[in-house]
Design a protein around this motif. Sequence first.
Motif, PDB file in Angstrom:
ATOM      1  N   CYS A   4      -6.668   2.200  -7.782  1.00 23.56           N
ATOM      2  CA  CYS A   4      -6.751   0.785  -7.395  1.00 23.56           C
ATOM      3  C   CYS A   4      -8.214   0.321  -7.377  1.00 23.56           C
ATOM      4  CB  CYS A   4      -6.129   0.634  -6.014  1.00 23.56           C
ATOM      5  SG  CYS A   4      -6.701  -0.793  -5.126  1.00 23.56           S
ATOM      6  N   VAL A  17      -9.790  -1.752  -5.562  1.00 24.52           N
ATOM      7  CA  VAL A  17     -10.397  -1.831  -4.220  1.00 24.52           C
ATOM      8  C   VAL A  17     -10.971  -0.472  -3.844  1.00 24.52           C
ATOM      9  CG1 VAL A  17      -9.963  -2.279  -1.771  1.00 24.52           C
ATOM     10  CG2 VAL A  17      -8.740  -3.601  -3.477  1.00 24.52           C
ATOM     11  N   VAL A  18     -10.215   0.569  -4.123  1.00 23.59           N
ATOM     12  CA  VAL A  18     -10.641   1.917  -3.741  1.00 23.59           C
ATOM     13  C   VAL A  18     -11.796   2.383  -4.619  1.00 23.59           C
ATOM     14  CG1 VAL A  18      -9.887   4.337  -3.658  1.00 23.59           C
ATOM     15  CG2 VAL A  18      -8.454   2.547  -2.680  1.00 23.59           C
ATOM     16  N   CYS A  41      -1.414   3.101   1.835  1.00 25.33           N
ATOM     17  CA  CYS A  41      -0.842   3.290   0.497  1.00 25.33           C
ATOM     18  C   CYS A  41      -1.393   4.616  -0.020  1.00 25.33           C
ATOM     19  CB  CYS A  41      -1.218   2.133  -0.427  1.00 25.33           C
ATOM     20  SG  CYS A  41      -2.986   2.050  -0.762  1.00 25.33           S
ATOM     21  N   TRP A  70      -3.274   5.292  -2.539  1.00 26.26           N
ATOM     22  CA  TRP A  70      -4.691   5.281  -2.935  1.00 26.26           C
ATOM     23  C   TRP A  70      -5.602   5.399  -1.721  1.00 26.26           C
ATOM     24  CZ3 TRP A  70      -4.751   6.817  -7.415  1.00 26.26           C
ATOM     25  CH2 TRP A  70      -4.046   6.234  -8.468  1.00 26.26           C
ATOM     26  N   LYS A  71      -5.254   4.668  -0.666  1.00 24.71           N
ATOM     27  CA  LYS A  71      -6.094   4.733   0.537  1.00 24.71           C
ATOM     28  C   LYS A  71      -6.016   6.131   1.166  1.00 24.71           C
ATOM     29  CE  LYS A  71      -8.120   0.716   1.386  1.00 24.71           C
ATOM     30  NZ  LYS A  71      -7.646  -0.548   1.890  1.00 24.71           N
ATOM     31  N   PRO A 104      -6.306  -8.492  -2.175  1.00 27.80           N
ATOM     32  CA  PRO A 104      -7.598  -8.989  -1.684  1.00 27.80           C
ATOM     33  C   PRO A 104      -8.591  -9.383  -2.782  1.00 27.80           C
ATOM     34  CG  PRO A 104      -7.332  -6.631  -1.224  1.00 27.80           C
ATOM     35  CD  PRO A 104      -6.022  -7.138  -1.686  1.00 27.80           C
ATOM     36  N   LEU A 132      -3.633  -7.118  -8.334  1.00 27.72           N
ATOM     37  CA  LEU A 132      -4.652  -6.182  -8.811  1.00 27.72           C
ATOM     38  C   LEU A 132      -3.964  -5.081  -9.601  1.00 27.72           C
ATOM     39  CD1 LEU A 132      -7.095  -5.759  -5.794  1.00 27.72           C
ATOM     40  CD2 LEU A 132      -7.633  -6.729  -8.029  1.00 27.72           C
ATOM     41  N   CYS A 136      -1.999  -1.824  -8.202  1.00 31.14           N
ATOM     42  CA  CYS A 136      -1.553  -1.927  -6.807  1.00 31.14           C
ATOM     43  C   CYS A 136      -0.050  -2.170  -6.816  1.00 31.14           C
ATOM     44  CB  CYS A 136      -2.244  -3.050  -6.052  1.00 31.14           C
ATOM     45  SG  CYS A 136      -1.500  -3.244  -4.420  1.00 31.14           S
ATOM     46  N   LEU A 181       2.065  -2.155  -4.421  1.00 28.56           N
ATOM     47  CA  LEU A 181       2.611  -2.941  -3.307  1.00 28.56           C
ATOM     48  C   LEU A 181       2.709  -4.422  -3.688  1.00 28.56           C
ATOM     49  CD1 LEU A 181       0.747  -1.441  -0.225  1.00 28.56           C
ATOM     50  CD2 LEU A 181       3.134  -1.183  -0.822  1.00 28.56           C
TER      51      LEU A 181
END
Length: 421
Positions: free
Chosen positions: A108, A110-111, A138, A140-141, A278, A367, A370, A372
């Motif tokens: 992702c 963001v990550v 999630c 990735w986090k 985001p 994104l 992602c 979700l």
Amino acid sequence: MHRTFSEGPFSQPPSFARPSLADFVEAAVERLRSGKEPLPAMGYFHDLAGKILRPPLLEKAKKEGRKVIGFYCAIVPQELIAAFDAVPIRLCSGLPASGHHGLPRDCCPVVTSSCAFLGSEGTSLLPDVDAVIVPAVCDWKSQFAEVISPHLPTFKLQVPPNKREASAHHERLRSLSLLTRFLEELTGRQFSRQKLLRSIKTYQKANYATRRLADSMLEEHSPIRGSDLLLAMNVSFFDDILSWTNAVMRLLAEVAERRPANHIASKPATRLLLTGAPIIWPNWKVPEIIEEEGGVIAAEELCSGARIFYDPVKIDEPTTDDMLRALAERYSLACTCPCFVPNDDRLFRNISLARRYRVDGVIYHNLRTCYLYHAEARIFRRKFRELAIPFLEIETDYSLEDHEQLAVRIEPFIEMLRGAK
Ligand code: SF4
Ligand code: SF4
């Protein structure tokens, strides 16, 4: 302690696109400043946005001998971190990271970007951060927490996904109590009920300021742009909460002063709800394209936007148990992140925003990778179609390459809405 990513399993963090990251940020800030008649109070947020590579809050914390706790999601209760006199700083990044060393290629954005923000040469925040909190929201986090943990004390915050299960409430409370213990050990301070109460009250002022700021977009012709509001919220990631709240209150005072003149002069606007994954500074391509095409971001439902502070922590009694209960509820039941199921309140909130802010259409920001938000987008599309509210789904990442492709999608959508008015 001097830390780098030069050792251990994560020896090659993702790097940033060249030429210089600093030039990229400066150019993005310059575009903000040169926008249509920015209110003087926006200068505070522009200045801070320009300092993202080295947030002044870090220097301040170091001078004051306070611990810096990085966190990675709107689900983390900042009030609790601040109650230990530590400095919370949200390290989610929208910087254009390139390369995927140490992380899967399809990770992702963001990550990938947040990872590079923490550890790459261009930013080097790693030596100044004392610990991080990563919610396991999630896959990735969760993986991200594993990748960081050899380098920094890392607290993986467990977030029970089902809001309605009776056992979830106990799990949430257990997570918070483990986090409290982690913060006690890290800061060497004991939990103080009084400090938590003070901290909750401080953040309630930020909640109040955020709601008023969001309400300033109720007017057909607000003197601030939706992207100004989004920027102010993004800057809160790395600002002191009191300074930030005061800056928002100054902005609100200017909004109230300038409002009447602007109101008379302007034509009807094409009002939009911006929702989805985001959008994180300085990756500003979507808000920029929308506003260049004459769209107004009348409302947004992003975890990098007003959602950060929109809901206050509601305490009944100032006891430790009640305050922890209130924190657990605020950061799960009131949270509309799609990581929760069932999540009909998220859809309900988006529909309410669309109605309250009288939007002409919805832009859903997806994104890449992602799952979700991708899974949710279909439900949103169907529901907004039923309501006869035009809906555009876009998919992007935090790279700079797809600006044209996005413009080609967004421009005709806004034109279509304008034509229909
Ligand atoms: S989308 Fe959800 S999980 Fe991801 S950062 Fe935002 S609030 Fe956290
Ligand atoms: S954008 Fe989606 S995949 Fe990425 S961290 Fe947030 S929830 Fe996870």
